[in-house]
Design a protein around this motif. Structure first.
Motif, PDB file in Angstrom:
ATOM      1  N   GLU A 171       0.832  -1.202   0.000  1.00  0.00           N
ATOM      2  CA  GLU A 171       0.000   0.000   0.000  1.00  0.00           C
ATOM      3  C   GLU A 171       0.870   1.257   0.000  1.00  0.00           C
ATOM      4  OE1 GLU A 171      -3.381   0.133  -0.145  1.00  0.00           O
ATOM      5  OE2 GLU A 171      -3.335  -2.034  -0.438  1.00  0.00           O
ATOM      6  N   LEU A 172       2.054   1.181   0.618  1.00  0.00           N
ATOM      7  CA  LEU A 172       2.958   2.326   0.695  1.00  0.00           C
ATOM      8  C   LEU A 172       4.221   2.008  -0.091  1.00  0.00           C
ATOM      9  CD1 LEU A 172       2.669   3.258   4.488  1.00  0.00           C
ATOM     10  CD2 LEU A 172       1.379   4.187   2.562  1.00  0.00           C
ATOM     11  N   PRO A 173       4.465   2.673  -1.211  1.00  0.00           N
ATOM     12  CA  PRO A 173       5.653   2.386  -2.015  1.00  0.00           C
ATOM     13  C   PRO A 173       6.942   2.619  -1.229  1.00  0.00           C
ATOM     14  CG  PRO A 173       4.090   3.743  -3.246  1.00  0.00           C
ATOM     15  CD  PRO A 173       3.597   3.688  -1.832  1.00  0.00           C
ATOM     16  N   PRO A 257      10.039   6.626   1.369  1.00  0.00           N
ATOM     17  CA  PRO A 257      10.782   7.630   0.599  1.00  0.00           C
ATOM     18  C   PRO A 257      10.086   8.986   0.536  1.00  0.00           C
ATOM     19  CG  PRO A 257       9.822   5.998  -0.867  1.00  0.00           C
ATOM     20  CD  PRO A 257       9.607   5.505   0.526  1.00  0.00           C
ATOM     21  N   ASP A 258       8.761   8.997   0.714  1.00  0.00           N
ATOM     22  CA  ASP A 258       8.008  10.249   0.644  1.00  0.00           C
ATOM     23  C   ASP A 258       6.991  10.262   1.785  1.00  0.00           C
ATOM     24  OD1 ASP A 258       6.291  12.390   0.071  1.00  0.00           O
ATOM     25  OD2 ASP A 258       6.487  12.137  -2.092  1.00  0.00           O
ATOM     26  N   VAL A 259       7.338  10.936   2.882  1.00  0.00           N
ATOM     27  CA  VAL A 259       6.481  10.934   4.068  1.00  0.00           C
ATOM     28  C   VAL A 259       5.123  11.566   3.778  1.00  0.00           C
ATOM     29  CG1 VAL A 259       6.207  11.847   6.407  1.00  0.00           C
ATOM     30  CG2 VAL A 259       8.407  10.896   5.689  1.00  0.00           C
ATOM     31  N   ALA A 262       2.938   9.238   1.875  1.00  0.00           N
ATOM     32  CA  ALA A 262       2.503   8.133   2.727  1.00  0.00           C
ATOM     33  C   ALA A 262       1.405   8.580   3.689  1.00  0.00           C
ATOM     34  CB  ALA A 262       3.696   7.572   3.501  1.00  0.00           C
ATOM     35  N   VAL A 263       1.546   9.778   4.267  1.00  0.00           N
ATOM     36  CA  VAL A 263       0.524  10.300   5.170  1.00  0.00           C
ATOM     37  C   VAL A 263      -0.789  10.492   4.415  1.00  0.00           C
ATOM     38  CG1 VAL A 263      -0.155  12.316   6.536  1.00  0.00           C
ATOM     39  CG2 VAL A 263       2.133  11.334   6.809  1.00  0.00           C
ATOM     40  N   ALA A 268      -6.295   8.562   3.891  1.00  0.00           N
ATOM     41  CA  ALA A 268      -7.406   8.090   3.075  1.00  0.00           C
ATOM     42  C   ALA A 268      -7.921   6.743   3.560  1.00  0.00           C
ATOM     43  CB  ALA A 268      -6.965   7.989   1.612  1.00  0.00           C
ATOM     44  N   ARG A 269      -7.087   6.003   4.288  1.00  0.00           N
ATOM     45  CA  ARG A 269      -7.485   4.712   4.848  1.00  0.00           C
ATOM     46  C   ARG A 269      -8.030   4.855   6.270  1.00  0.00           C
ATOM     47  NH1 ARG A 269      -5.696   0.519   1.925  1.00  0.00           N
ATOM     48  NH2 ARG A 269      -5.972  -0.842   3.733  1.00  0.00           N
TER      49      ARG A 269
END
Length: 308
Positions: A171-173, A257-259, A262-263, A268-269
């Protein structure tokens, strides 16, 4: 002793001639799983699913479920005897174990016991793996696992959940385990620094080098993880006004790699994040709210290493 089925000594593989080196004394090769123990497995499972982890397998004989996201494994242990021993009667889930990938579990076990580690007796059922375990902070365990490639511990001890992708969708790259935060007793930092340095080859990070948005305490780095990635141990002593000096594993750090991306994905979840003057979302890191009385995840900016 390795994480093998019960076989006599003559039937086991010999110790590897070179399982480690001076900088990596136990042949550390990554993190296999991190374990929660809880009497509320469904509620904790809902939190993990919000974070993008999904159940992929269940233990053959114990109340244990494996959650996975990409290459990350989180084990939820609801076995009554383990819950009673790990949560100490508290309602909230407990971070109860970290499993380290090592090149040879028997050789690693022999090394750490020779250097002062205390072994946790294990009691596997018939046809279950016997995985060496050491005493960690606050009654937690440190497992030594050398079956993690084509044939893993899950192939023996777990049954796949039908119609579920076993690899676990990401879900999070770029997600990876970045580290754990450990609360320790007052004036105990250097005891734990010596513990991790002697047994695992961890190195103390200079105070001026910090990651994420929660820079307190002492920071240590484990050696030589897979693909050159690092795993951190953050040791935090209680403040003067804090009357609770119990030692425990407190939260998991997840590298991304990209906070900010990811947030956004996690919000959204349904995941909520702490937004205060002391701790707020930024590109360096972010902190989730506490779920179930104390389940917290910290996101840390971390660019995964790429092997040539």
């Amino acid at each position: 002793m390795s994480d093998l089925l019960h076989h006599p000594e003559h039937a086991r593989e010999p110790l590897q001639a070179s399982f480690s080196d001076e900088a990596n004394p136990i042949g550390l090769d990554g993190i296999e799983f991190i374990e929660y123990t809880t009497a509320q497995p469904q509620a904790l499972g809902q939190v993990l699913e919000m974070m993008g982890f999904f159940p992929v397998a269940r233990h053959r004989s114990r109340e244990v479920t494996l959650y996975r996201q990409g290459g990350l494994n989180i084990v939820v242990n609801a076995h009554p005897a383990d819950v009673a021993g790990s949560t100490h009667g508290a309602d909230r889930p407990s971070l109860s174990a970290i499993a380290l990938r090592v090149r040879d579990a028997r050789a690693a076990r022999a090394y750490v016991l020779a250097h002062g580690a205390w072994e946790v007796p294990t009691h596997p059922e018939a046809m279950e793996l016997n995985i060496p375990a050491l005493h960690g902070v606050g009654g937690s365990r440190i497992y030594l696992v050398d079956r993690y490639r084509d044939f893993s511990i899950y192939d023996v001890d777990f049954l796949p959940i039908p119609n579920v992708q076993p690899s676990g969708q990401a879900e999070l790259p770029g997600l990876r385990f970045f580290g754990v935060v450990q609360y320790i007793g007052a004036n105990r930092a250097y005891d734990w620094i010596e513990f991790y340095a002697t047994l695992l080859g961890a190195q103390l990070i200079p105070d001026e080098q910090r990651f994420g948005i929660m820079p307190a305490g002492k920071l240590m780095q484990l050696p030589a993880l897979e693909a050159g990635n690092t795993f951190m141990l953050q040791l935090i002593e209680p403040s003067i006004e804090d009357s609770d000096s119990r030692e425990s594993l407190q939260r998991i750090g997840l590298g991304v790699p990209d906070v900010l991306d990811a947030v956004r994905r996690l919000r959204a979840r349904g995941v909520e994040f702490v937004e205060s003057p002391a701790a707020h979302t930024e590109q360096r890191g972010a902190l989730t709210k506490a779920y179930l009385g104390g389940v917290v995840f910290e996101l840390v900016h971390s660019q995964p290493k790429v092997t040539p």
